[in-house]
Scaffold this active site. Structure first.
Site, PDB file in Angstrom:
ATOM      1  N   GLU A  53       0.694  -1.233   0.071  1.00 20.72           N
ATOM      2  CA  GLU A  53      -0.034   0.077   0.010  1.00 20.72           C
ATOM      3  C   GLU A  53       0.959   1.347   0.080  1.00 20.72           C
ATOM      4  O   GLU A  53       0.687   2.393  -0.818  1.00 20.72           O
ATOM      5  CB  GLU A  53      -0.840   0.007   1.102  1.00 20.72           C
ATOM      6  N   ASP A  54       1.815   1.448   0.774  1.00 19.71           N
ATOM      7  CA  ASP A  54       2.669   2.450   0.975  1.00 19.71           C
ATOM      8  C   ASP A  54       3.923   2.675   0.416  1.00 19.71           C
ATOM      9  O   ASP A  54       4.637   3.704   0.313  1.00 19.71           O
ATOM     10  CB  ASP A  54       2.832   2.468   2.569  1.00 19.71           C
TER      11      ASP A  54
END
Ligand code: MN
Length: 565
Positions: free
Chosen positions: A67-68
């Protein structure tokens, strides 16, 4: 190096995951200013404390990498294998669900659960949320409220359903001050004296209980004092018109013993000394709550005739209460011959240990413990449903196997009629492409385009079928103005007797009608019980047949139905 990490040898997957995540998140920080990796490690540590298996802990440490950071799922698969990759993928999907908008809370919970086919995914997500809540003071005020609301509405109820009472309670208590600041302040101020008062009282009571048990030759593992959590106290106060006097369990005495035999022995000894209050004794050992909770609860007139609640349980029950499914998981890990991985919610084998799963599974086969069951389980099964999202992250609930056409008609009849194609997760797909939970669907339309009868070959939802058929018959103009019914809801009131609810739901399965939601309520006297059954749109003939069938069920007093839209 953190203590919990040290127990894993160098070069073990957990240590490699730590190095991998540290590298991936390098240079990024949390809202608190701490390096991002501290969060990954904290989540790993929580799962380590819950005694989860190594793959879960590895996935926990890696849970934010996709996600990051620039990390790809394939990188994780290559480095840590398929099992870890699937766990991380599940957590990433849940993280992408956007809360708010037009989404129904229950649908969101279902969506979260539908991504958690492997139960460990939701456990990682709960640990993630727990750490985020524990550090929420660093977030911006509006973010705090948003995250807190999501926590109370989505994650705390899921934790509760999984039997993780302690986690559910902690999540609620962490969110409470941000959601209801005034009420929280009021409660803290008002409960404080009461709390101290009760604490002093409980301290006086402890040696008395110790003596009672000693006289009965029972050796307790521990005698604890439990203060009620603020948020659950608040919910209870609302139910009792904010009247403190009506609430007895500000402080509960908890006696933990070695085995079930001792639980009942303690109960007998207590009741011999202090008068139990009628209607307050609950045997959750013989009849566990649907989430698996087991304990004996009794309320007695104890010292100075004060009303006091006492809980009695074994150590194992105590751990289950605190850690729920995670505790089950830990027990299961210990046993060698049990399957190591729970493949799916349906695939759970060990009935006795995973009572709550069993109960979820059998929910429509009837149940004895009505009120509790309904409080804790409102999820119907999603094996026949999928949950997909609009580009604005609204969740759309469709039958399994649905296509972009089904999706389009669910949005609006015009969107369905004028559909010429769709993008799923950003890629153009054919209109008969099968959708899966979590897909983001964007419909492409063209003004003046007409639906095709051909579509009937592949659409799954009754709504889409109806519109297409009607269009073919040239009746579309009329139909588009009124929303067609999406289903039928039956309401059957009857005498409260064992298996009444089951007989009702069985009538539906006998008629091969799929139930979407069942809801059971009883009146205060518990003499009558109402079963609400929601099913998809069925023909009028079928409705009549069902009414006749239900009327023949023993104890039935009244039955009616309505169309739902
Ligand atoms: Mn996270």
């Amino acid at each position: 190096m953190l203590n919990w990490l040290e127990k894993y040898p160098k070069n073990s997957p957990v240590r490699r995951a730590f190095a991998f995540a540290e590298e991936a998140h390098k240079g990024t920080t949390r809202a608190s200013g701490a390096p991002y990796i501290t969060h990954c490690l904290a989540v790993g540590e929580i799962l380590n404390n819950w005694k989860l298996d190594e793959s879960s802990i590895v996935a926990a440490v890696l849970h934010d990498t996709i996600e990051d950071t620039k990390t790809l799922l394939s990188d994780i698969r290559k480095e840590f294998g398929e099992e870890v990759a699937e766990l991380v993928d599940g957590v990433t999907k849940i993280t992408k669900i956007k809360y708010g908008g037009n989404n129904d809370v229950e649908n969101l919970r279902k969506l979260v659960l539908s991504f958690s086919k492997d139960i460990r995914v939701i456990l990682i997500k709960l640990a993630d949320r727990l750490h985020n809540m524990r550090t929420i003071e660093f977030k911006l005020p509006e973010k705090r409220t948003e995250i807190s609301r999501e926590t109370v509405e989505i994650y705390a109820p899921i934790a509760y359903r999984l039997g993780m009472q302690k986690i559910s309670g902690e999540l609620e208590d962490l969110a409470f001050p941000y959601l209801y600041p005034d009420e929280y302040a009021w409660l803290v101020k008002n409960v404080k004296e009461k709390y101290d008062e009760r604490a002093t009282y409980a301290d006086k009571l402890k040696p008395l209980i110790t003596q009672i048990l000693k006289d009965a030759r029972i050796k307790p593992s521990s005698i604890d004092l439990r203060a009620k959590r603020y948020y659950s106290l608040y919910k209870k106060l609302i139910r009792y018109d904010m009247d403190f006097e009506k609430i007895y369990d500000f402080v509960a005495i908890r006696i933990i013993v070695k085995n079930i035999h001792d639980c009942y022995a303690v109960l007998g000894a207590i009741h011999k000394h202090w008068t139990p209050i009628p209607g307050r004794f609950k045997d959750y050992i013989a009849l566990p709550k649907p989430n698996g909770y087991r304990s004996l609860h009794t309320t007695v007139l104890a010292l100075d005739n004060k009303i006091t609640e006492i809980q009695i349980r074994t150590k194992e029950m105590h751990e289950e209460d605190e850690f729920g499914v995670a505790a089950h998981w830990a027990y299961q890990q210990v046993k060698k011959d049990t399957p190591k991985k729970m493949d799916s919610w349906k695939g759970v084998k060990n009935k006795k240990e995973l009572l709550w799963v069993e109960q979820l599974r059998n929910w429509q086969k009837g149940f004895r413990n009505r009120e509790d069951f309904l409080d804790s389980i409102k999820v119907d099964f999603f094996k026949d449903r999928i949950f997909v999202m609009t580009p604005r992250n609204d969740v759309i609930d469709l039958p399994a196997g649905s296509t972009p056409i089904d999706f389009a008609y669910n949005i609006h009849s015009d969107v369905g009629n004028q559909c010429i194609g769709a993008k799923v997760n950003g890629k153009i797909v054919p209109i008969d492409h099968e959708l899966f939970s979590g897909d983001v669907v964007e419909i492409l339309t063209q003004k003046g385009k007409k639906p095709s009868v051909d579509w009937l070959r592949f659409v799954k939802s009754s709504m889409a079928k109806k519109y297409i058929r009607n269009f073919a018959r040239g009746k579309n103009a009329k139909l588009q103005k009124s929303v067609p019914p999406s289903g039928v809801e039956f309401r059957a009131v009857g005498l409260n007797r064992p298996n009444y609810a089951r007989d009702i739901t069985n009538a539906f399965s006998d008629a091969k009608i799929g139930i979407l939601i069942t809801n059971v309520q009883s009146d205060n006297s518990s003499a009558f019980i109402t079963v609400n059954v929601k099913c998809g749109n069925i023909s009028h003939e079928k409705i009549e047949k069902m009414l006749v069938k239900i009327k023949s069920i023993q104890g039935i007093k009244e039955v009616n139905f309505k169309h739902t839209r």
